[in-house]
Design a protein around this motif. Structure first.
Motif, mmCIF file in Angstrom:
data_model
loop_
_atom_site.group_PDB
_atom_site.id
_atom_site.type_symbol
_atom_site.label_atom_id
_atom_site.label_comp_id
_atom_site.label_asym_id
_atom_site.label_seq_id
_atom_site.Cartn_x
_atom_site.Cartn_y
_atom_site.Cartn_z
ATOM 1 N N VAL A 166 3.768 10.111 15.662
ATOM 2 C CA VAL A 166 5.100 9.511 15.561
ATOM 3 C C VAL A 166 5.906 10.202 14.471
ATOM 4 O O VAL A 166 7.067 10.591 14.672
ATOM 5 N N VAL A 167 5.294 10.376 13.303
ATOM 6 C CA VAL A 167 6.013 11.019 12.198
ATOM 7 C C VAL A 167 6.361 12.466 12.538
ATOM 8 O O VAL A 167 7.402 12.988 12.126
ATOM 9 N N ALA A 168 5.497 13.115 13.342
ATOM 10 C CA ALA A 168 5.735 14.514 13.710
ATOM 11 C C ALA A 168 6.889 14.683 14.697
ATOM 12 O O ALA A 168 7.301 15.819 14.965
ATOM 13 N N MET A 169 7.423 13.573 15.226
ATOM 14 C CA MET A 169 8.542 13.692 16.166
ATOM 15 C C MET A 169 9.784 14.271 15.501
ATOM 16 O O MET A 169 10.648 14.829 16.184
ATOM 17 N N SER A 170 9.853 14.142 14.173
ATOM 18 C CA SER A 170 10.992 14.734 13.473
ATOM 19 C C SER A 170 10.701 14.797 11.979
ATOM 20 O O SER A 170 10.197 13.820 11.411
ATOM 21 N N PRO A 171 11.059 15.902 11.340
ATOM 22 C CA PRO A 171 10.931 15.962 9.876
ATOM 23 C C PRO A 171 11.917 15.033 9.180
ATOM 24 O O PRO A 171 11.790 14.793 7.973
ATOM 25 N N ASN A 172 12.857 14.493 9.947
ATOM 26 C CA ASN A 172 13.858 13.591 9.382
ATOM 27 C C ASN A 172 13.482 12.118 9.515
ATOM 28 O O ASN A 172 14.316 11.242 9.264
ATOM 29 N N ILE A 173 12.251 11.821 9.913
ATOM 30 C CA ILE A 173 11.775 10.435 9.886
ATOM 31 C C ILE A 173 11.294 10.146 8.469
ATOM 32 O O ILE A 173 10.385 10.794 7.963
ATOM 33 N N PHE A 233 16.527 7.979 8.663
ATOM 34 C CA PHE A 233 16.108 7.437 9.956
ATOM 35 C C PHE A 233 14.679 6.920 9.872
ATOM 36 O O PHE A 233 13.806 7.528 9.245
ATOM 37 N N GLY A 234 14.427 5.785 10.563
ATOM 38 C CA GLY A 234 13.090 5.217 10.609
ATOM 39 C C GLY A 234 12.752 4.672 11.977
ATOM 40 O O GLY A 234 13.624 4.489 12.833
ATOM 41 N N LEU A 235 11.457 4.399 12.198
ATOM 42 C CA LEU A 235 10.959 3.922 13.489
ATOM 43 C C LEU A 235 10.007 2.748 13.316
ATOM 44 O O LEU A 235 9.292 2.653 12.313
ATOM 45 N N TRP A 236 9.950 1.895 14.334
ATOM 46 C CA TRP A 236 9.003 0.779 14.421
ATOM 47 C C TRP A 236 7.765 1.209 15.176
ATOM 48 O O TRP A 236 7.838 1.917 16.188
ATOM 49 N N ILE A 237 6.587 0.783 14.702
ATOM 50 C CA ILE A 237 5.346 0.970 15.441
ATOM 51 C C ILE A 237 4.473 -0.279 15.298
ATOM 52 O O ILE A 237 4.638 -1.066 14.366
ATOM 53 N N LEU A 253 17.859 11.760 17.642
ATOM 54 C CA LEU A 253 18.443 10.614 16.937
ATOM 55 C C LEU A 253 18.309 10.770 15.429
ATOM 56 O O LEU A 253 19.251 10.471 14.677
ATOM 57 N N ALA A 254 17.138 11.225 14.974
ATOM 58 C CA ALA A 254 16.917 11.387 13.539
ATOM 59 C C ALA A 254 17.854 12.443 12.971
ATOM 60 O O ALA A 254 18.431 12.264 11.885
ATOM 61 N N ASP A 255 17.998 13.546 13.681
ATOM 62 C CA ASP A 255 18.908 14.601 13.225
ATOM 63 C C ASP A 255 20.343 14.095 13.183
ATOM 64 O O ASP A 255 21.103 14.416 12.256
ATOM 65 N N TYR A 256 20.715 13.317 14.190
ATOM 66 C CA TYR A 256 22.080 12.763 14.241
ATOM 67 C C TYR A 256 22.331 11.860 13.035
ATOM 68 O O TYR A 256 23.404 11.925 12.417
ATOM 69 N N PRO A 316 16.787 10.299 26.473
ATOM 70 C CA PRO A 316 16.487 11.587 27.124
ATOM 71 C C PRO A 316 16.351 12.752 26.151
ATOM 72 O O PRO A 316 15.644 13.719 26.448
ATOM 73 N N HIS A 317 16.997 12.666 24.991
ATOM 74 C CA HIS A 317 16.920 13.772 24.033
ATOM 75 C C HIS A 317 15.851 13.550 22.970
ATOM 76 O O HIS A 317 15.687 14.392 22.078
ATOM 77 N N GLY A 318 15.133 12.432 23.057
ATOM 78 C CA GLY A 318 14.009 12.202 22.156
ATOM 79 C C GLY A 318 14.389 11.642 20.794
ATOM 80 O O GLY A 318 15.564 11.470 20.453
ATOM 81 N N ILE A 319 13.348 11.378 20.010
ATOM 82 C CA ILE A 319 13.523 10.793 18.683
ATOM 83 C C ILE A 319 14.119 11.801 17.712
ATOM 84 O O ILE A 319 14.954 11.463 16.862
ATOM 85 N N GLY A 320 13.695 13.054 17.831
ATOM 86 C CA GLY A 320 14.213 14.072 16.922
ATOM 87 C C GLY A 320 15.724 14.176 16.955
ATOM 88 O O GLY A 320 16.376 14.362 15.915
#
Length: 731
Positions: A456-463, A398-402, A387-390, A381-385
């Motif tokens: 996807v990368v724009a979801m957080s500067p911490n990706i 932090f990283g993501l699968w695509i 999680l990355a910030d956390y 509910p709080h989005g990817i950003g």
């Protein structure tokens, strides 16, 4: 009658006469220790002469060449035409329907790219038609690697059709040839195979289009006059840098010569070329060693870290990947908990795998949501950003699968753009893993994939890490973008489209870590790898299987690029239970990571894993940047496997030993070590130590000379016992 007999005798005699060919120029492509030599004859033929140890003087190649009508000289780039009858590197049809091509030498130029790289360009022309075929060679001096590719263009009045355009050709002459190649399946990649080549043609090829390296890898070794040994003998190596259909042909003729032709697979791939257009092949990467195949591996590893791998000088972080911990069944709290655990264990990167996206069609299973790259708000509910910030607050990245090349039928993308799906005419676009393939020959699809990555990368500067997956082959291929007469261009244009996207993204995000994954090792090739930092060698994380998979992989690819994770017991793929120490010791021989639910680790095992993670940080520079020495193959009948890494200045080494079977109480393992300085003194420390010490050598100091001539005795008698020793120089 007598006159007829005399005429017949003279005819037969003339047909067997040796014909002399005057050499007017010798050409060479050299590295520090090897050289490839060609000769230009008085009739402008370009003859393949030699590849091997570097020669100080090439004058002897200027002696007159001898040949008979039954044994033509090997040309540098054989075409379909003339008197040779080998598999051609080049087969084309001219605009007027003629299928023959005879290439003649035109000119050569050599340029120093920098202090370590020279580029040699050999231009050839067809004898009768206005066609240019150009051989390009890049010589990497210190690495003893030569990269070859070919370009073709023409100025005929109409289009030509190119049916076969290989990247490279190798001609050898010996008594026997042993071919080492690597084959397998999903979860069983890079299986080592060696065979004696016999008369005829041996082909290794793929027509899968995508994931073409999973069942047969486009790399090989040729050992002459004996099986390939690690530290002795003449070994030739080739690796095709191409992520689509390929063909490697090994033709042993009646002359005893071996002709190797390697490049794109000509199957259903005729290229129609307009006047003025140039086609470029993928690179063929060559290396040669007079000292066995381990030297070949070191050549490829050094070359790839410097030239064929993103950020090859940077140490890779320790990763916790979420897949086997939670699969797609997670919510936000479960991911936060994994991040907490990753930080607690000293992990440096958390990667959220498949299952985080999809709105109208949530990605809860593999049959829906693929292609819809928006966050599943029900799960997160709080989005990817958030999680990355956390993760960053916890001190990890932090990283993501695509999987941007693919789409589920149950997706908004498939509903909106059915014309983007790879399919042909009235035939069904078959599903594989519940998904279709997007048509990357289409520039519009390329832009979509690029934008998907951007979004996807724009979801957080911490990706800071992306895992790029591709989970199916290409079948029933066709493109609604390509014209009817160019449907056979699909394989070439799809791959060029993929590479174009890779290149744009790598230029746009130079600091991002990108993992190459394709159902595991489906794209372990140097065509794709140069845009990535590492690859996922196999979806099989079972430590025993990984010893074999990573043994085969190590022949061409360095440890820094091989994602190697500690997994659960029993293993999720094989069901095999294994000791934690064994699983950790195997994972540490590559780029260490974790692929499990950390909360399943209990009691004293928690301390053991934490200590192993911290120890890996201390020694990873040796493993990831050091020289590999394979000591004992897991394919040997002794049920042992061992390898070691040695730093470039020989002041530190890490030695891994694994017991793969039962050894009676009278047996012990000892192996002469490699790569150390004989004059240096080394202190031995056992790391990841279990309940008992594996060697009485721990804590003692030995001369490098002793370690390389006598070795260290290890007491590992039970199946799946293991030891890791650190050797450090002391004064």
């Amino acid at each position: 009658m007598e006159m007829k007999k005399l005429f017949l005798f003279l005819f037969l005699l003339s047909s067997t006469l040796v014909c002399g060919q005057v050499v007017r120029q010798n050409l060479s492509v050299s590295t520090e220790n090897t050289v490839m030599v060609f000769s230009v004859t008085e009739s402008d033929e370009l003859i393949y002469r030699y590849y091997g140890n570097k020669l100080q003087n090439l004058d002897a190649f200027s002696y007159e060449l001898q040949r008979t009508p039954h044994q033509p000289l090997p040309v540098a780039y054989p075409s379909f035409g003339g008197i040779a009858s080998i598999i051609p590197a080049l087969k084309l049809t001219h605009a007027d329907g003629v299928m023959i091509s005879e290439l003649k030498f035109s000119e050569i130029s050599t340029t120093a790219v920098d202090a370590n790289v020279t580029e040699t360009v050999i231009r050839m022309k067809d004898r009768c038609y206005d066609i240019d075929v150009v051989l390009h060679f890049k010589a990497y001096l210190k690495e003893d690697v030569i990269a070859q590719y070919v370009t073709i263009s023409h100025r005929e009045k109409g289009n030509i059709k190119v049916e076969n355009l290989a990247s490279g050709y190798l001609n050898l002459h010996a008594d026997h040839y042993y071919l080492t190649h690597f084959a397998g399946a999903w979860a069983d990649e890079m299986g080592w195979q060696e065979e004696l080549l016999t008369r005829g043609v041996k082909s290794i090829e793929s027509i899968k289009g995508v994931r073409t390296a999973q069942t047969e890898n486009p790399s090989f070794l040729i050992s002459v006059d004996g099986k390939a040994e690690e530290y002795a003998g003449d070994v030739y190596a080739g690796a095709l840098a191409w992520s689509s259909n390929y063909k490697l042909s090994f033709q042993l003729s009646e002359s005893g010569c071996l002709d190797v032709v390697a490049g794109m697979n000509p199957f259903a791939s005729t290229l129609t070329i307009e006047p003025g257009r140039e086609i470029k092949t993928p690179e063929m990467i060559w290396s040669y060693s007079h000292n066995g195949k381990n030297r070949i591996s070191q050549n490829f590893h050094s070359w790839s870290r410097r030239y064929a791998l993103a950020h090859g000088d940077d140490l890779r972080p320790i990763v916790l990947n979420s897949w086997e911990g939670v699969y797609m069944k997670f919510d936000e709290q479960a991911i936060l908990s994994l991040i907490d655990d990753a930080a607690e264990y000293g992990v440096e990167m958390f990667v959220l795998d498949d299952g985080w996206f999809g709105s109208k069609y949530p990605r809860d299973k593999a049959d829906s949501g693929l292609g819809d790259w928006m966050v599943n708000k029900r799960k997160l509910p709080h989005g990817i950003g958030y999680l990355a910030d956390y993760a960053v607050k916890k001190g990890i990245r932090f990283g993501l699968w695509i999987e941007p090349e693919m789409v589920n039928p149950r997706s908004e993308l498939a509903e909106k753009h059915p014309e983007w799906i790879v399919k042909t005419g009235k035939y069904t676009p078959y599903l594989e893993r519940n998904q279709w393939l997007l048509d990357l020959s289409n520039p519009e699809v390329q832009r979509f994939v690029e934008k998907t990555f951007d979004d996807v990368v724009a979801m957080s500067p911490n990706i800071s890490y992306i895992k790029w997956d591709a989970n199916r082959h290409a079948n029933n291929v066709g493109s609604s973008y390509l014209p009817v007469e160019k449907q056979s261009h699909f394989w070439y244009e799809y791959t060029q489209g993929l590479y174009s996207v890779y290149e744009k993204l790598r230029n746009k995000y130079p600091d991002l870590i990108i993992q190459l994954c394709s159902s595991g090792g489906g794209r372990v090739d140097y065509g794709a790898l140069k845009y990535h930092d590492e690859f996922w060698a196999s979806d099989n994380t079972n430590a025993v299987n990984r010893i074999y998979i990573q043994y085969g992989t190590s022949h061409f690819f360095p440890a820094i690029a091989i994602g190697s994770h500690i997994s659960s017991s029993p293993n999720h793929q094989t069901g095999m239970p294994l000791p934690l120490k064994f699983r950790v010791d195997v994972a540490m021989s590559g780029r260490l990571g974790m692929e499990l639910q950390p909360q399943d680790i209990k009691g004293k095992d928690i301390v053991f894993v934490k200590r192993a993670v911290e120890t890996y940080k201390e020694v990873r520079s040796v493993i990831q940047h050091g020289d590999l020495f394979r000591l004992k193959s897991p394919y040997d009948s002794t049920d042992w496997a061992s390898l070691m890494y040695v730093s470039s200045v020989q002041n530190k080494a890490v030695y891994f030993v694994y017991s793969l079977g039962y050894h009676n109480r009278h047996q012990f393992y000892t192996e002469k070590l490699k790569g150390l300085s004989p004059d240096k003194r080394y202190k031995v420390t056992e790391i990841n130590k279990g309940n008992k010490s594996a060697s009485s050598a721990a804590g003692k100091v030995f001369m490098g000379e002793y370690l390389m001539n006598v070795g260290i005795q290890l007491n590992l008698s039970k199946p799946y016992e293991s030891a890791v020793l650190l050797l450090e120089e002391v004064e």
